[in-house]
Scaffold this active site. Structure first.
Site, PDB file in Angstrom:
ATOM      1  N   ASP A   1     -29.333  29.107  45.036  1.00  0.00           N
ATOM      2  CA  ASP A   1     -29.223  27.771  45.605  1.00  0.00           C
ATOM      3  C   ASP A   1     -30.589  27.101  45.763  1.00  0.00           C
ATOM      4  OD1 ASP A   1     -27.134  26.016  47.417  1.00  0.00           O
ATOM      5  OD2 ASP A   1     -29.140  26.004  48.290  1.00  0.00           O
TER       6      ASP A   1
ATOM      7  N   GLY B   1     -26.512  23.431  47.023  1.00  0.00           N
ATOM      8  CA  GLY B   1     -26.455  23.619  45.582  1.00  0.00           C
ATOM      9  C   GLY B   1     -25.226  24.390  45.165  1.00  0.00           C
ATOM     10  N   ASP B   2     -24.983  25.504  45.819  1.00  0.00           N
ATOM     11  CA  ASP B   2     -23.839  26.351  45.473  1.00  0.00           C
ATOM     12  C   ASP B   2     -22.507  25.640  45.712  1.00  0.00           C
ATOM     13  OD1 ASP B   2     -25.467  28.416  44.725  1.00  0.00           O
ATOM     14  OD2 ASP B   2     -25.095  29.660  46.484  1.00  0.00           O
ATOM     15  N   ILE B   3     -22.369  25.023  46.879  1.00  0.00           N
ATOM     16  CA  ILE B   3     -21.063  24.504  47.283  1.00  0.00           C
ATOM     17  C   ILE B   3     -20.810  23.104  46.738  1.00  0.00           C
ATOM     18  CG2 ILE B   3     -19.633  23.888  49.264  1.00  0.00           C
ATOM     19  CD1 ILE B   3     -21.022  26.158  50.794  1.00  0.00           C
TER      20      ILE B   3
END
Length: 381
Positions: free
Chosen positions: A153, A182-184
């Site tokens: 992330d 970033g990930d979600i």
């Protein structure tokens, strides 16, 4: 006149003295929106498995493939429990993976992975090969960048330009966000938006699709506020921490309370700022809401808000509508009545249509898969 869908799905809502009909929210209802959809998940870590989690909560059947002997590397952790409740686990040795996929994909609707291009090719999952064999399939692959190099992330936030803006001042280092933007947002949410649109398209055309999701690129696309500033200032962003959405405006920032808790003031609209200043007995601050570069209104606001504790501000603001709210801790949020609809056995995006959702044991769905898909899984757990 009543809404055309009938009053059964509408409710009377009142706020700030007005009342009107609004559509009843579906959030929290046990509705199997995707009850006929079968998802095969061959993924690890967070963004890609979370896609399967949301689809599961929407009613889809999610088959999680794990490789023996150990299965998912997150097994035994709290994160594994959050991501995999309600999924069905089937486990095979690596050399049996291709055969398993050949049995599952003809009857699957969605394949979710997070493999680099060379790994895709090595296990027979190159996009061209998959869509040629299964033209109905929606194939989602989440990567940080198109070349598939390793990263997390923080790396993708850094490369997208977003992390640099997370600085309280031009001299401060970027903050490290614990909320995995970033990930979600760049990964899971972007993948779900594309996938649900592709599912709709498939109902009209019957065509599958390959949907590559690159976190770095998606984070950049979500940077609407930065794009706005870039256009507003003629292609030159103001220094971090000095634009109107990062604390430079007296009417839009976080202030400490007497007991070192915080109050979020977001009274961007003039009517809210004017009303708040009147409410707290400081009409003299009304002209300063959007004044930048003057320390006076910031200093006065800080002094005024520090005169009360967080609890006192919470009580004082109860029932008001100034866009001014106490900053809650996560533990405090869990005690709020509105959270109970969203909090069941961990995080749930929607209430599962079939009730409680246990975490699957490694390979527990072997017999179910063999019966449902009509083939034997050799070498499985």
């Amino acid at each position: 006149m009543f809404p055309p869908f009938g009053t059964a799905s509408w409710e009377l809502y009142s706020a700030t003295g007005s009342a009107y009909l609004r559509k009843k929210p579906f959030f929290g209802r046990a509705v199997s929106w995707l009850g006929d959809i079968v998802v095969v998940e061959l993924a690890r870590l967070l963004p890609a498995p979370l896609v399967g989690t949301v689809l599961r909560d929407l009613g889809a059947t999610v088959i999680k493939i794990e490789l023996l002997p150990k299965g998912d590397s997150l097994r035994g952790t709290a994160l594994f429990e959050l991501l995999n409740r309600g999924k069905r686990s089937v486990a095979v040795p690596p050399d049996q993976l291709s055969r398993l996929l050949e049995g599952l994909l003809p009857k699957a609707d969605v394949l979710v992975t997070n493999y680099r291009p060379e790994t895709q090719a090595s296990i027979g999952l190159s996009p061209e090969k998959v869509l040629q064999a299964y033209p109905h399939l929606l194939y989602v692959n989440l990567l940080g960048t198109p070349d598939g190099r390793p990263g997390h992330d923080l790396n993708f936030l850094a490369e997208s330009g977003v992390l640099d803006r997370m600085r309280p001042s031009p001299e401060s280092p970027p903050l490290v966000p614990s909320f995995l933007l970033g990930d979600i947002l760049g990964g899971t949410a972007s993948a779900l938006i594309r996938l649900l649109a592709a599912l709709y398209r498939r109902t009209r055309t019957g065509q599958g699709a390959y949907l590559p999701i690159y976190l770095r690129e998606e984070i950049f696309r979500w940077s609407v506020s930065l794009a706005h500033l870039h256009r507003l200032f003629g292609g030159q962003l103001p220094p971090p921490g000095s634009d109107f959405l990062s604390g430079a405006l007296p009417c839009y920032r976080v202030y400490p309370t007497q007991d070192n808790r915080y109050l979020a003031v977001a009274a961007l609209e003039e009517k809210f700022w004017q009303a708040f200043c009147e409410f707290v007995g400081r009409p003299d601050l009304q002209p300063y809401g959007k004044v930048m570069g003057d320390p006076y209104p910031h200093r006065e606001m800080e002094s005024m808000i520090r005169q009360r504790t967080w609890t006192e501000w919470k009580a004082l603001l109860e029932g008001t509508a100034f866009c001014v709210t106490p900053v809650y801790t996560f533990e405090e949020v869990l005690t709020q009545p509105w959270v109970q609809e969203a909090w069941r056995e961990g995080f749930l995006f929607f209430a599962p249509p079939d009730g409680p959702t246990p975490v699957p044991e490694l390979g527990e769905a072997r017999e179910w898969v063999e019966d449902r898909f009509g083939f034997l899984i050799s070498g499985s757990h």
